[in-house]
Design a protein around this motif. Structure first.
Motif, PDB file in Angstrom:
ATOM      1  N   ILE A   1      -2.569  -0.176 -10.568  1.00 36.33           N
ATOM      2  CA  ILE A   1      -2.659   0.347  -9.171  1.00 36.33           C
ATOM      3  C   ILE A   1      -1.580   1.540  -8.967  1.00 36.33           C
ATOM      4  O   ILE A   1      -1.979   2.494  -8.561  1.00 36.33           O
ATOM      5  CB  ILE A   1      -2.842  -0.679  -8.044  1.00 36.33           C
ATOM      6  N   THR A   2      -0.355   1.033  -9.327  1.00 34.51           N
ATOM      7  CA  THR A   2       0.738   2.055  -8.939  1.00 34.51           C
ATOM      8  C   THR A   2       0.586   3.551  -9.973  1.00 34.51           C
ATOM      9  O   THR A   2       0.778   4.595  -9.397  1.00 34.51           O
ATOM     10  CB  THR A   2       1.953   1.486  -9.191  1.00 34.51           C
TER      11      THR A   2
ATOM     12  N   ARG B   1      -2.199   5.433  -8.590  1.00 35.46           N
ATOM     13  CA  ARG B   1      -1.731   6.054  -7.330  1.00 35.46           C
ATOM     14  C   ARG B   1      -0.690   7.142  -7.260  1.00 35.46           C
ATOM     15  O   ARG B   1      -0.803   8.219  -6.650  1.00 35.46           O
ATOM     16  CB  ARG B   1      -1.194   4.923  -6.129  1.00 35.46           C
ATOM     17  N   LYS B   2       0.152   6.794  -8.125  1.00 30.96           N
ATOM     18  CA  LYS B   2       1.420   7.847  -8.536  1.00 30.96           C
ATOM     19  C   LYS B   2       0.791   9.004  -9.305  1.00 30.96           C
ATOM     20  O   LYS B   2       1.154  10.199  -8.558  1.00 30.96           O
ATOM     21  CB  LYS B   2       2.434   7.259  -9.490  1.00 30.96           C
TER      22      LYS B   2
ATOM     23  N   SER C   1      -2.101  10.012  -8.663  1.00 30.65           N
ATOM     24  CA  SER C   1      -3.251  10.618  -7.675  1.00 30.65           C
ATOM     25  C   SER C   1      -2.700  11.332  -6.419  1.00 30.65           C
ATOM     26  O   SER C   1      -3.035  12.354  -6.062  1.00 30.65           O
ATOM     27  CB  SER C   1      -4.302   9.580  -7.122  1.00 30.65           C
ATOM     28  N   ASN C   2      -1.747  10.676  -5.798  1.00 30.44           N
ATOM     29  CA  ASN C   2      -1.134  11.300  -4.591  1.00 30.44           C
ATOM     30  C   ASN C   2       0.208  12.119  -4.666  1.00 30.44           C
ATOM     31  O   ASN C   2       0.599  12.656  -3.907  1.00 30.44           O
ATOM     32  CB  ASN C   2      -0.685   9.902  -3.657  1.00 30.44           C
TER      33      ASN C   2
ATOM     34  N   TRP D   1       0.813  -1.255  -0.002  1.00 34.06           N
ATOM     35  CA  TRP D   1      -0.008   0.072  -0.118  1.00 34.06           C
ATOM     36  C   TRP D   1       0.739   1.289  -0.105  1.00 34.06           C
ATOM     37  O   TRP D   1       0.533   2.158  -0.705  1.00 34.06           O
ATOM     38  CB  TRP D   1      -0.827  -0.032   1.111  1.00 34.06           C
ATOM     39  N   GLU D   2       1.804   1.182   0.764  1.00 36.88           N
ATOM     40  CA  GLU D   2       2.784   2.511   0.886  1.00 36.88           C
ATOM     41  C   GLU D   2       3.691   2.481  -0.224  1.00 36.88           C
ATOM     42  O   GLU D   2       4.037   3.773  -0.646  1.00 36.88           O
ATOM     43  CB  GLU D   2       3.553   2.273   2.017  1.00 36.88           C
TER      44      GLU D   2
ATOM     45  N   THR E   1       4.792   3.449  -3.894  1.00 40.45           N
ATOM     46  CA  THR E   1       4.475   4.492  -4.831  1.00 40.45           C
ATOM     47  C   THR E   1       5.160   4.390  -6.048  1.00 40.45           C
ATOM     48  O   THR E   1       5.096   5.205  -7.155  1.00 40.45           O
ATOM     49  CB  THR E   1       4.127   6.010  -4.414  1.00 40.45           C
TER      50      THR E   1
END
Length: 677
Positions: free
Chosen positions: A529-530, A533-534, A536-537, A271-272, A274
């Protein structure tokens, strides 16, 4: 509105071209290559074919007319004013000829007649649509007057946006590279020209780039699905082939998991994280996952064309194997059927299509020709392959001669691609880590396949072999696209053998098949997913849609005006369509430009001691504007002599204060006495 009309006209033009060039195209959806009936809507084949051919024909027509009108105030206006009505006339005349005068029948039902298959295909392509939407719009979108560029794509988007704006804002005819202005264009830029033209026609830039990118991505999946069904005859194999297209096979996830400390939760570590996972060279770039289709928007368009060409050519190979006659050397190489030309129209049209693709995506053209070359060896009507190859090469050479000064490529033998150790076992280790179980599944598929399917597997692996043995440019990393092509294509056979395992009655086979699907996709799913997330975050590159500097560039320059700057990637200046003397070196270097020479020139101009010295260098390098800003002032590559620049040219744009002051100097407005200096 005009941008949307352009895309609709492309579809109409494509329909017209295909109606004449491939009159029985719809029949390809009726049966497999083994002549077994297919439950398949012909429009899964027809719509992508119309889009590909229409975009190629219409976009090249606009570009060619604009090039002839390059001295006009707005060449692209002239081109669209001529081509859009012409495209509408062509479609209207073709429709009248085919549908009214000849009253040709409708090409089958829009949907498959089998309701269950309808639902399955709706779910499949609905998933592909959502996937395309997420990928394209999460990485590039405008909101609240800001253009957001995802962290996973901003690097590649630097020259992409520069090229788009050089057409929508500028007059880049003859065309030069936005990050190495004033020279030829070595980069396949036509997809960016398409986006630039759509923006010029009124589409906001994110729509202009994302919509054709989404359509191309969906078309690639549709045509791969058709190709898989034509080869295997199984709907489930087509679905799995699309799944393997989307989510790559690799050991990367398992290697990542093996490196998690004992005292750390696996779920927490996953989860952590990225960053893109994998321990092979450049795997941390996202070189092999879905991010490639985000930052190289033209790749999906090229793959669509490749799949379409293969769909139409493979029957010639099956004809050699399936007619019941024994294969002999004489029959394969010396018989009339091996060399005859039944209809030159198809290979000629496909040659024009492939040749037109060269500056949309040159690597796909090479990859497709490699597959066709191997396929042709044991096919009937071999001269038809030759016709396509000759036309493709001829058109590619003509484009290369027009766009590029000097050789387009510098081919050399280079074993090992980018593997850490370029030895036999070093390469095998690299492939094992990169592709995971896929090679083993393909080997099993090869063993249990029919002879014709075995040969197709070998043909599909031709780009893969090429990638590991030949380099065409200074940066062999670009060969990764050949490997991806092969993996996508042989994924059809991985899908087929897994479907056969599910056909077994024993649960052991079905469990093993399910496990293989898991192993073949889990790394790719985590990569996806990465990507999300990359983007988005992590910090995005954010540009103002309405910015004074961008507006200054648009208003005060055109694509023949060269800007001397620090080696930029993407910023408001590039967003305005500025043509950079030396952008970030990697873009131009990997395309084959002499960046070392320009680095020297940049240093000499920024360090020039006198106005006369600076002006001489500026004239020698055709510099129109000089930018001085924070990056120049802190540069470690040269010692900026800002005072000399200010003594030499008038400052025509300035913003900010102190060391953050952003100044643009117009070299046509000299403020020194050249005779005195």
């Amino acid at each position: 509105m005009l941008g949307l009309l352009y895309l609709i006209l492309c579809l109409g033009v494509g329909w017209g071209i295909c109606s004449y060039a491939f009159p029985d195209l719809a029949s390809y959806a009726e049966s497999t290559y083994d002549n077994k009936n297919l439950s398949l809507s012909p429009y899964i084949l027809l719509l992508p074919a119309w889009f590909i051919t229409g975009v190629l024909a219409t976009t090249w027509s606009v570009y060619i007319v604009a090039s002839f009108a390059s001295k006009a105030e707005s060449p692209i206006t002239v081109a669209n004013a001529i081509i859009l009505p012409a495209a509408l006339c062509f479609f209207s005349l073709a429709y009248y000829d085919k549908k009214i005068r000849k009253q040709e029948e409708k090409k089958g039902s829009f949907l498959c007649k089998n309701f269950k298959i309808q639902i399955g295909e709706f779910v499949l392509f609905g998933f592909v649509f959502i996937l395309a939407f997420i990928l394209m719009w999460s990485t590039f979108y405008a909101k609240g007057g800001k253009l957001n560029i995802g962290v996973t794509v901003f690097s590649d988007f630097s020259p992409h946006i520069g090229m788009i704006r050089s057409f929508s804002y500028g007059n880049n005819f003859p065309t030069s590279y936005s990050h190495y202005a004033g020279e030829d264009i070595k980069y396949h830029f036509m997809f960016q020209f398409l986006a630039g033209n759509l923006e010029f026609l009124g589409m906001r830039i994110d729509y202009a780039f994302n919509i054709p990118s989404m359509i191309s991505f969906i078309c690639a999946f549709m045509l791969l699905y058709v190709l898989a069904l034509k080869i295997t005859g199984r709907i489930s194999a087509g679905v799995l082939a699309c799944l393997f297209f989307a989510f790559r096979s690799s050991k990367a996830l398992f290697i990542f998991l093996s490196k998690i400390p004992e005292d750390k939760s696996i779920l927490k570590a996953l989860w952590e994280n990225t960053e893109f996972i994998g321990d092979t060279t450049h795997e941390d770039w996202g070189l092999w996952n879905l991010n490639v289709y985000c930052n190289q928007r033209h790749l999906a368009f090229g793959l669509s064309a490749m799949f379409f060409v293969l769909i139409l050519f493979l029957p010639r190979l099956y004809d050699m194997y399936n007619d019941g006659n024994r294969l002999t050397i004489k029959r394969i190489f010396l018989s009339k059927e091996a060399w005859e030309i039944k209809d030159a129209r198809y290979p000629a049209a496909l040659g024009i299509l492939l040749g037109s693709l060269s500056f949309f995506h040159g690597s796909v053209v090479i990859g497709c020709l490699l597959v066709l070359f191997v396929t042709a060896i044991f096919s009937k009507r071999r001269l038809e392959f030759l016709i396509t190859a000759v036309i493709t090469v001829l058109l590619s050479v003509l484009q290369t001669k027009y766009f590029i000064s000097g050789p387009a490529v510098a081919p050399k033998l280079l074993f090992g691609f980018i593997s850490e150790k370029r030895t036999l076992f070093g390469v095998l280790s690299y492939i094992d880590r990169l592709l995971g179980v896929l090679p083993f599944v393909i080997f099993a598929a090869f063993l249990f396949a029919k002879w014709v399917e075995r040969y197709i597997i070998l043909a599909f692996l031709a780009p893969f072999v090429f990638a590991f043995t030949v380099s065409l440019t200074v940066d062999v990393t670009v060969n990764h696209k050949y490997i991806m092509m092969s993996c996508i294509l042989v994924g059809i056979f991985a899908a087929h053998i897994i479907v056969k395992m599910f056909d077994k009655k024993e649960n052991t086979w079905r469990i093993a098949a399910g496990l293989l699907i898991f192993l073949l996709t889990i790394t790719g799913i985590y990569d996806f997913i990465t990507v999300i997330r990359k983007n988005s975050n992590m910090d995005k590159i954010i540009l103002n849609m309405d910015d004074p500097l961008t507006e200054f560039v648009r208003r005060s320059s055109n694509s023949k005006d060269i800007f001397l700057t620090d080696p930029y990637t993407i910023n408001q200046l590039v967003f305005g369509g500025a043509m950079l003397f030396q952008g970030h070196q990697y873009y131009a270097w990997s395309a084959g430009y002499d960046t070392d020479y320009r680095d020297i020139m940049v240093k000499r101009m920024y360090e020039a001691k006198t106005p006369a010295e600076l002006d001489m260098l500026v004239e020698e390098n055709n510099i129109r504007f000089i930018v001085v800003e924070y990056a120049n002032r802190i540069s470690e590559k040269y010692d900026l002599n800002e005072d000399n620049i200010r003594r030499t040219y008038e400052c025509v744009y300035e913003a900010g204060d102190g060391e953050w002051k952003y100044s643009v100097f117009d070299t046509e407005k000299k403020i020194f006495d050249k005779a005195v200096n």
